[in-house]
Design a protein around this motif. Structure first.
Motif, PDB file in Angstrom:
ATOM      1  N   SER A 108       0.820  -1.217   0.000  1.00  0.00           N
ATOM      2  CA  SER A 108       0.000   0.000   0.000  1.00  0.00           C
ATOM      3  C   SER A 108       0.851   1.263   0.000  1.00  0.00           C
ATOM      4  O   SER A 108       0.473   2.282  -0.585  1.00  0.00           O
ATOM      5  CB  SER A 108      -0.947  -0.004   1.196  1.00  0.00           C
ATOM      6  OG  SER A 108      -0.234  -0.130   2.408  1.00  0.00           O
ATOM      7  N   ARG A 109       2.004   1.214   0.652  1.00  0.00           N
ATOM      8  CA  ARG A 109       2.898   2.377   0.669  1.00  0.00           C
ATOM      9  C   ARG A 109       3.418   2.666  -0.741  1.00  0.00           C
ATOM     10  O   ARG A 109       3.523   3.827  -1.153  1.00  0.00           O
ATOM     11  CB  ARG A 109       4.069   2.116   1.620  1.00  0.00           C
ATOM     12  CG  ARG A 109       5.114   3.207   1.663  1.00  0.00           C
ATOM     13  CD  ARG A 109       4.655   4.402   2.447  1.00  0.00           C
ATOM     14  NE  ARG A 109       5.574   5.513   2.317  1.00  0.00           N
ATOM     15  CZ  ARG A 109       5.529   6.582   3.103  1.00  0.00           C
ATOM     16  NH1 ARG A 109       4.603   6.677   4.048  1.00  0.00           N
ATOM     17  NH2 ARG A 109       6.382   7.568   2.945  1.00  0.00           N
ATOM     18  N   LEU A 163       3.374   5.929  -5.724  1.00  0.00           N
ATOM     19  CA  LEU A 163       3.152   5.987  -7.169  1.00  0.00           C
ATOM     20  C   LEU A 163       2.105   7.043  -7.520  1.00  0.00           C
ATOM     21  O   LEU A 163       2.258   7.782  -8.498  1.00  0.00           O
ATOM     22  CB  LEU A 163       2.701   4.622  -7.693  1.00  0.00           C
ATOM     23  CG  LEU A 163       3.784   3.547  -7.817  1.00  0.00           C
ATOM     24  CD1 LEU A 163       3.154   2.200  -8.145  1.00  0.00           C
ATOM     25  CD2 LEU A 163       4.815   3.932  -8.879  1.00  0.00           C
ATOM     26  N   VAL A 164       1.035   7.126  -6.716  1.00  0.00           N
ATOM     27  CA  VAL A 164      -0.007   8.133  -6.958  1.00  0.00           C
ATOM     28  C   VAL A 164       0.577   9.534  -6.836  1.00  0.00           C
ATOM     29  O   VAL A 164       0.343  10.407  -7.693  1.00  0.00           O
ATOM     30  CB  VAL A 164      -1.181   7.946  -5.977  1.00  0.00           C
ATOM     31  CG1 VAL A 164      -2.139   9.133  -6.050  1.00  0.00           C
ATOM     32  CG2 VAL A 164      -1.943   6.659  -6.275  1.00  0.00           C
ATOM     33  N   ARG A 199     -12.460   5.407  -4.426  1.00  0.00           N
ATOM     34  CA  ARG A 199     -12.584   4.831  -3.080  1.00  0.00           C
ATOM     35  C   ARG A 199     -11.469   5.333  -2.173  1.00  0.00           C
ATOM     36  O   ARG A 199     -11.702   5.631  -0.988  1.00  0.00           O
ATOM     37  CB  ARG A 199     -12.568   3.309  -3.160  1.00  0.00           C
ATOM     38  CG  ARG A 199     -13.830   2.727  -3.798  1.00  0.00           C
ATOM     39  CD  ARG A 199     -13.778   1.221  -3.869  1.00  0.00           C
ATOM     40  NE  ARG A 199     -13.783   0.608  -2.541  1.00  0.00           N
ATOM     41  CZ  ARG A 199     -13.751  -0.702  -2.340  1.00  0.00           C
ATOM     42  NH1 ARG A 199     -13.696  -1.537  -3.372  1.00  0.00           N
ATOM     43  NH2 ARG A 199     -13.762  -1.188  -1.122  1.00  0.00           N
ATOM     44  N   MET A 200     -10.264   5.457  -2.715  1.00  0.00           N
ATOM     45  CA  MET A 200      -9.151   5.991  -1.927  1.00  0.00           C
ATOM     46  C   MET A 200      -9.424   7.439  -1.515  1.00  0.00           C
ATOM     47  O   MET A 200      -9.181   7.834  -0.373  1.00  0.00           O
ATOM     48  CB  MET A 200      -7.847   5.903  -2.730  1.00  0.00           C
ATOM     49  CG  MET A 200      -7.297   4.498  -2.878  1.00  0.00           C
ATOM     50  SD  MET A 200      -5.838   4.445  -3.972  1.00  0.00           S
ATOM     51  CE  MET A 200      -4.645   5.387  -3.003  1.00  0.00           C
TER      52      MET A 200
END
Length: 200
Positions: free
Chosen positions: A3-4, A9-10, A127-128
């Protein structure tokens, strides 16, 4: 994937897309203002709504907006119902500038994804964003069709608009359904539109 790594990346994707300096004479912050007002609905085209959307202070938002009003990119109109508030709309000059938006490179990269992947990616990012908004106490901006306040099915009934905002008790036109709204509330699935409605 960790998840990190996804979070990094985002952030990296956004940083590359926004750039570091001037593009067509505008800073990354000024581009962000124009993009927001290009997508915001009529209820959300205010300095305070922009500040909430970008998670910045009203003072910082006002400075960025004032510079674009002064340059003729944004048109400022006093509210008919509240003389203290203003509504901001894009001028033709801004619409022409958005055709040169550096974010178009990122849009083309998204367009290169297979349709199924694009849909899953979009849903995942939304959703994030919703989770992050809830965790940080920021308003969860979204569009009409998956908003809990959205009313109507696109069918005209006598005396009623085909769509409406139940929160503001205002009729909506089809073109507004995909615009960002500060009054968005999660909790409603996208309803099917009647055949032919919204087709491109």
């Amino acid at each position: 994937m960790d998840s990190r790594v996804i979070a990094e990346l985002v952030v990296h994707l956004g940083r590359i897309a926004s750039g570091d300096g001037l593009v067509e004479g505008l800073t990354p912050g000024q581009w962000a203002v124009l993009r927001y007002f290009a997508r915001a609905n009529r209820f959300s085209r205010t300095p305070s709504a922009f500040a909430a959307f970008h998670g910045t202070t009203r003072g910082t938002a006002s400075q960025a907006i004032k510079s674009l009003v002064a340059q003729g990119y944004l048109l400022q109109t006093r509210s008919d119902t509240d003389g203290r508030s203003v509504r901001l709309d894009l001028a033709d000059k801004a619409r022409a500038m958005l055709a040169k938006d550096p974010l178009e490179a990122l849009a083309r990269a998204a367009d290169a994804l297979p349709p199924g992947v694009r849909g899953q990616f979009s849903n995942g990012i939304q959703r994030m964003l919703g989770h992050l908004a809830s965790e940080t106490g920021k308003p969860p901006f979204g569009t009409c069709e998956n908003c809990a306040h959205f009313e109507g099915d696109g069918c005209c009934q006598e005396g009623l608009a085909p769509y409406a905002c139940g929160f503001l008790k205002e009729p909506l036109i089809e073109e507004e359904l995909d615009e960002l709204c500060i009054n968005f509330a999660t909790g409603k699935a996208v309803p099917p539109r009647p055949p032919g409605v919204g087709a491109v």
